[in-house]
Scaffold this motif. Structure first.
Motif, short mmCIF file in Angstrom:
data_model
loop_
_atom_site.label_atom_id
_atom_site.label_comp_id
_atom_site.label_asym_id
_atom_site.label_seq_id
_atom_site.Cartn_x
_atom_site.Cartn_y
_atom_site.Cartn_z
N LEU A 76 43.98 -68.00 119.73
CA LEU A 76 42.83 -68.03 120.63
C LEU A 76 43.38 -68.25 122.02
O LEU A 76 43.92 -69.31 122.32
CB LEU A 76 41.86 -69.15 120.23
CG LEU A 76 40.56 -69.23 121.04
CD1 LEU A 76 39.73 -67.95 120.87
CD2 LEU A 76 39.75 -70.44 120.61
N LEU A 77 43.27 -67.22 122.86
CA LEU A 77 43.86 -67.24 124.20
C LEU A 77 42.80 -66.94 125.25
O LEU A 77 41.74 -66.38 124.93
CB LEU A 77 44.99 -66.21 124.32
CG LEU A 77 46.14 -66.34 123.31
CD1 LEU A 77 47.07 -65.14 123.43
CD2 LEU A 77 46.88 -67.63 123.54
N ARG A 78 43.10 -67.28 126.49
CA ARG A 78 42.21 -66.90 127.59
C ARG A 78 42.10 -65.38 127.64
O ARG A 78 42.94 -64.65 127.12
CB ARG A 78 42.76 -67.42 128.91
CG ARG A 78 42.60 -68.89 129.11
CD ARG A 78 43.11 -69.26 130.48
NE ARG A 78 42.91 -70.67 130.73
CZ ARG A 78 43.44 -71.31 131.75
NH1 ARG A 78 44.21 -70.68 132.60
NH2 ARG A 78 43.20 -72.59 131.93
N ASP A 79 41.10 -64.94 128.34
CA ASP A 79 40.83 -63.51 128.48
C ASP A 79 42.05 -62.74 128.99
O ASP A 79 42.28 -61.60 128.60
CB ASP A 79 39.64 -63.34 129.43
CG ASP A 79 39.15 -61.92 129.49
OD1 ASP A 79 39.13 -61.24 128.45
OD2 ASP A 79 38.78 -61.47 130.59
N ASP A 80 42.85 -63.38 129.86
CA ASP A 80 44.01 -62.71 130.44
C ASP A 80 45.28 -62.85 129.59
O ASP A 80 46.36 -62.44 129.99
CB ASP A 80 44.27 -63.20 131.86
CG ASP A 80 44.63 -64.67 131.94
OD1 ASP A 80 44.72 -65.34 130.87
OD2 ASP A 80 44.82 -65.17 133.06
N VAL A 88 37.53 -66.04 126.56
CA VAL A 88 38.65 -66.05 125.61
C VAL A 88 38.64 -64.77 124.78
O VAL A 88 37.64 -64.05 124.73
CB VAL A 88 38.60 -67.28 124.68
CG1 VAL A 88 38.69 -68.58 125.47
CG2 VAL A 88 37.35 -67.27 123.81
N ARG A 89 39.76 -64.55 124.10
CA ARG A 89 39.88 -63.47 123.13
C ARG A 89 40.62 -64.01 121.91
O ARG A 89 41.52 -64.83 122.05
CB ARG A 89 40.69 -62.30 123.69
CG ARG A 89 40.03 -61.55 124.83
CD ARG A 89 40.94 -60.41 125.31
NE ARG A 89 40.48 -59.84 126.55
CZ ARG A 89 39.67 -58.77 126.64
NH1 ARG A 89 39.28 -58.17 125.54
NH2 ARG A 89 39.28 -58.32 127.81
N ILE A 90 40.24 -63.53 120.73
CA ILE A 90 40.99 -63.81 119.52
C ILE A 90 42.03 -62.72 119.39
O ILE A 90 41.71 -61.53 119.48
CB ILE A 90 40.06 -63.83 118.29
CG1 ILE A 90 39.04 -64.97 118.40
CG2 ILE A 90 40.89 -63.96 117.01
CD1 ILE A 90 37.98 -64.96 117.32
N HIS A 91 43.28 -63.11 119.21
CA HIS A 91 44.36 -62.16 118.98
C HIS A 91 44.73 -62.22 117.51
O HIS A 91 44.95 -63.31 116.97
CB HIS A 91 45.57 -62.50 119.86
CG HIS A 91 45.33 -62.26 121.31
ND1 HIS A 91 45.96 -61.26 122.00
CD2 HIS A 91 44.50 -62.86 122.20
CE1 HIS A 91 45.54 -61.26 123.26
NE2 HIS A 91 44.66 -62.23 123.41
N SER A 131 36.17 -59.82 124.92
CA SER A 131 36.14 -61.06 125.70
C SER A 131 34.86 -61.82 125.33
O SER A 131 33.78 -61.23 125.25
CB SER A 131 36.16 -60.74 127.19
OG SER A 131 36.14 -61.91 127.95
N MET A 132 35.01 -63.13 125.08
CA MET A 132 33.88 -63.95 124.65
C MET A 132 33.88 -65.27 125.41
O MET A 132 34.95 -65.83 125.68
CB MET A 132 33.99 -64.27 123.15
CG MET A 132 34.04 -63.07 122.25
SD MET A 132 34.26 -63.54 120.51
CE MET A 132 36.01 -63.95 120.51
#
Length: 165
Positions: free
Chosen positions: A40-44, A69-72, A133-134
């Motif tokens: 779980l990372l920031r949008d960037d 955030v985005r899930i990778h 992006s969430m």
């Protein structure tokens, strides 16, 4: 000629001794928490901060903190299960302030919330394996309201994610 070489050697030796007397050594601890399936990372794509400060408004209480955030994931076809490890709360001595956490406006609890892979990984991201992006929001739970006990309130939010088998 021999005297010139001796003087040059002496000058070099003195310069070396001078440099080593003022040497600096820097120690840097490097770590990585690795899960080869999810992040779980920031949008960037940068890590989430270890600390989030909530601002207290004397009329409204704690103001929400929201980050994009985005899930990778290493598997864009797997649904993702997200839950909280425990109910988050801020503590200041005996004073407890419950927190609410949401991901993409879905309230997170200790029960599993399922995010469908088809909704997360719909091709909207230019980074392979990165979800849409969430918003990730941490806020004072319930109706909120101003806190009446002054001091530093601290707590921990644990978000647990798993790929659904």
């Amino acid at each position: 000629m021999h005297a010139i070489i001796k003087k040059a050697a002496l000058a070099a030796a003195l310069a070396t001794a001078s440099l080593s007397a003022h040497a600096l050594e820097t120690k840097i601890t490097v770590y990585a928490d690795v899960d080869p399936t999810l992040a779980l990372l920031r949008d960037d794509g940068t890590p989430l901060p270890d600390t989030v400060q909530l601002t207290h408004d004397p009329l409204r209480g704690l103001l929400p903190s929201t980050q994009q955030v985005r899930i990778h994931s290493n598997d864009e076809t797997a649904d993702i299960e997200v839950r909280l490890r425990h109910d988050p709360v801020l503590l200041n001595g005996a004073t407890r302030v419950p927190l609410a956490v949401s991901l993409n406006t879905d309230a997170l609890t200790t029960a599993v919330t399922e995010f469908k892979a088809a909704d997360l990984f719909n091709g909207a991201s230019s980074t392979p394996g990165a979800s849409i992006s969430m918003p990730l929001t941490i806020a004072q739970a319930g109706a909120g309201g101003p806190l009446t006990v002054n001091g530093r309130y601290e707590g921990m939010v644990y978000i647990v994610m798993n790929q659904k088998p």
